[in-house]
Design an enzyme around this catalytic site. Structure first.
Site, PDB file in Angstrom:
ATOM      1  N   ARG A 180       0.594  12.511  -9.376  1.00  0.00           N
ATOM      2  CA  ARG A 180       1.109  11.147  -9.201  1.00  0.00           C
ATOM      3  C   ARG A 180       2.545  10.996  -9.700  1.00  0.00           C
ATOM      4  O   ARG A 180       3.312  10.181  -9.194  1.00  0.00           O
ATOM      5  CB  ARG A 180       0.219  10.136  -9.934  1.00  0.00           C
ATOM      6  CG  ARG A 180      -1.190   9.992  -9.376  1.00  0.00           C
ATOM      7  CD  ARG A 180      -1.867   8.771 -10.001  1.00  0.00           C
ATOM      8  NE  ARG A 180      -3.289   8.700  -9.712  1.00  0.00           N
ATOM      9  CZ  ARG A 180      -3.817   8.200  -8.597  1.00  0.00           C
ATOM     10  NH1 ARG A 180      -3.021   7.767  -7.649  1.00  0.00           N
ATOM     11  NH2 ARG A 180      -5.131   8.142  -8.430  1.00  0.00           N
TER      12      ARG A 180
ATOM     13  N   GLU B 292       0.843  -1.200   0.000  1.00  0.00           N
ATOM     14  CA  GLU B 292       0.000   0.000   0.000  1.00  0.00           C
ATOM     15  C   GLU B 292       0.871   1.241   0.000  1.00  0.00           C
ATOM     16  O   GLU B 292       1.953   1.258   0.601  1.00  0.00           O
ATOM     17  CB  GLU B 292      -0.885   0.015   1.249  1.00  0.00           C
ATOM     18  CG  GLU B 292      -2.318  -0.442   1.010  1.00  0.00           C
ATOM     19  CD  GLU B 292      -3.180   0.676   0.425  1.00  0.00           C
ATOM     20  OE1 GLU B 292      -2.657   1.492  -0.347  1.00  0.00           O
ATOM     21  OE2 GLU B 292      -4.378   0.716   0.746  1.00  0.00           O
ATOM     22  N   ASP B 293       0.399   2.289  -0.673  1.00  0.00           N
ATOM     23  CA  ASP B 293       1.137   3.551  -0.655  1.00  0.00           C
ATOM     24  C   ASP B 293       0.963   4.269   0.682  1.00  0.00           C
ATOM     25  O   ASP B 293       1.911   4.759   1.269  1.00  0.00           O
ATOM     26  CB  ASP B 293       0.717   4.461  -1.816  1.00  0.00           C
ATOM     27  CG  ASP B 293      -0.796   4.607  -1.919  1.00  0.00           C
ATOM     28  OD1 ASP B 293      -1.521   3.878  -1.228  1.00  0.00           O
ATOM     29  OD2 ASP B 293      -1.256   5.456  -2.705  1.00  0.00           O
TER      30      ASP B 293
ATOM     31  N   ASP C 293      -4.389   5.326   6.170  1.00  0.00           N
ATOM     32  CA  ASP C 293      -4.833   6.363   7.105  1.00  0.00           C
ATOM     33  C   ASP C 293      -5.993   5.845   7.943  1.00  0.00           C
ATOM     34  O   ASP C 293      -5.796   5.254   8.992  1.00  0.00           O
ATOM     35  CB  ASP C 293      -5.150   7.672   6.370  1.00  0.00           C
ATOM     36  CG  ASP C 293      -5.897   7.454   5.064  1.00  0.00           C
ATOM     37  OD1 ASP C 293      -6.717   6.532   4.986  1.00  0.00           O
ATOM     38  OD2 ASP C 293      -5.689   8.244   4.130  1.00  0.00           O
TER      39      ASP C 293
ATOM     40  N   PHE D 124      -2.738  15.965   4.141  1.00  0.00           N
ATOM     41  CA  PHE D 124      -3.001  15.498   2.785  1.00  0.00           C
ATOM     42  C   PHE D 124      -1.724  15.637   1.964  1.00  0.00           C
ATOM     43  O   PHE D 124      -1.135  16.722   1.893  1.00  0.00           O
ATOM     44  CB  PHE D 124      -4.139  16.281   2.140  1.00  0.00           C
ATOM     45  CG  PHE D 124      -4.584  15.701   0.830  1.00  0.00           C
ATOM     46  CD1 PHE D 124      -5.508  14.675   0.795  1.00  0.00           C
ATOM     47  CD2 PHE D 124      -4.059  16.159  -0.372  1.00  0.00           C
ATOM     48  CE1 PHE D 124      -5.913  14.109  -0.410  1.00  0.00           C
ATOM     49  CE2 PHE D 124      -4.452  15.617  -1.576  1.00  0.00           C
ATOM     50  CZ  PHE D 124      -5.384  14.589  -1.600  1.00  0.00           C
TER      51      PHE D 124
END
Length: 368
Positions: free
Chosen positions: A166, A100-101, A104, A153
């Site tokens: 991205r 997973e990047d 949260d 964020f």
């Protein structure tokens, strides 16, 4: 800083920091799985960069596949996780490590656990490059973590804001600081207008030119425009309180601006004090005054050349140009002392290629 859509993001993690976190995870997983051939499952879209660099760092036999889930729209999670690409085939009896990047709230992770709990894998574990422990529910264990980060964020290195960002090699976080308010100075020909345009575009600032504001109010016959015109018609100076009122209207009309560039005001210490008082009443302040400095002879040559193209008479007479420089120096000197006392005056070399000057300005603004 960078601007994506309507938001401004500031540098957060450099490429070297990110790659060090990737290599940390790869080394930990290699320690546990180097004697078998695990299946690494990347979570699209965000993890594609992480998966690519992870596989370069993982020097043992392995297979790779992907699933695609989505729960984000814009800056916030929708709370609904959609499965867009299902789990790979032929995973029975195999060890699966999810890549997973970022983790949260854990909503996406919950869906992943649900997907793999319905298979006959030997075991599956979770590896996340970034982990926001402050907001994670803690329902499932995270087996491998590259680095813990606060709940800000972020974009870059596979992560996006409405599909932009991205492809950035570094990670940026949403600029949520108090708004940036600047006063921009510059002699005629120093490129103040060009650089104000850059600041406006790249930092989501509103450029307020006093001359433009006066012309707008007078042309449109606003109450303030009529009042200002009455002074001008009598040959009197427009009182500072009238100008401040016009500036107040401009600020109020742009509640979503990340800050303001004041151009052409203040011109005196009294006006600077009035501007400070006005901004204080709105819980704002001037964060920096930036003066684009340039050699007079260079600017004279630049303006004379500009005068040939534009036909402006005030750019075709060297004596008039130098008189404008003298007026600028006379008015700016006390303002420089006023803002230097507050630690807010910055001098920037205004000679060079436009992008060079822009970079110098960016250095000042990014340090605020």
């Amino acid at each position: 800083m960078i601007k994506l859509h309507d938001k401004v993001f500031k540098p957060y993690l450099g490429e070297a920091q990110i790659l060090a976190a990737v290599e940390k995870i790869a080394a930990e997983i290699a320690r546990d799985y180097q004697n078998e051939t695990p299946i690494f499952v990347g979570v699209l879209n965000g993890a594609f960069m992480f998966v690519s660099d992870f596989l370069k760092a993982y020097q043992h036999p392995c297979q790779v596949s992907f699933v695609r889930l989505s729960s984000y729209h814009g800056l916030t999670s929708t709370g609904i996780v959609e499965t867009l690409l299902d789990v790979p085939e032929d995973i029975d009896g195999r060890s699966v490590i999810i890549l997973e990047d970022v983790i949260d709230t854990g909503r996406t992770l919950k869906q992943l656990v649900h997907l793999f709990s319905q298979t006959n894998v030997k075991e599956f574990k979770i590896a996340s490059l970034f982990y926001k422990s402050d907001v994670y529910s803690g329902e499932y264990s995270i087996d491998y973590v590259g680095m813990e980060i606060p709940d800000n964020f972020i974009v870059g290195y596979g992560l996006d804001y409405n599909e932009l960002g991205r492809n950035l090699r570094e990670v940026y976080q949403l600029n949520q600081n108090n708004m940036i308010n600047l006063v921009l100075f510059g002699k005629p020909g120093a490129g103040k207008g060009t650089q104000a345009g850059f600041l406006k575009e790249n930092y989501n600032l509103k450029h307020i030119s006093t001359g433009d504001v006066f012309r707008y109010n007078i042309k449109n016959g606003t109450e303030l425009g009529k009042l200002a015109k009455s002074y001008i018609d009598r040959g009197d100076l427009v009182p500072d309180e009238v100008t401040i009122s016009m500036l107040k209207d401009e600020v109020d009309k742009n509640p979503d601006a990340a800050g303001f560039i004041f151009d052409g005001f203040p011109r005196t210490t009294a006006q600077a004090e009035a501007l400070d008082n006005f901004l204080e009443s709105k819980n704002m302040q001037i964060d920096a005054t930036i003066a684009l400095e340039a050699d007079d002879d260079v600017l004279v040559a630049r303006l004379l050349e500009r005068g040939k193209e534009s036909g402006r008479s005030d750019d075709q007479d060297e004596n008039k140009i130098r008189n404008r420089f003298d007026e600028y120096n006379e008015k700016t000197a006390p303002l420089r002392a006023y803002y230097e006392k507050q630690g807010k005056f910055h001098s920037v070399n205004g000679i060079g290629e436009i992008n060079q000057i822009t970079e110098r300005l960016s250095t000042v603004v990014n340090d605020l």
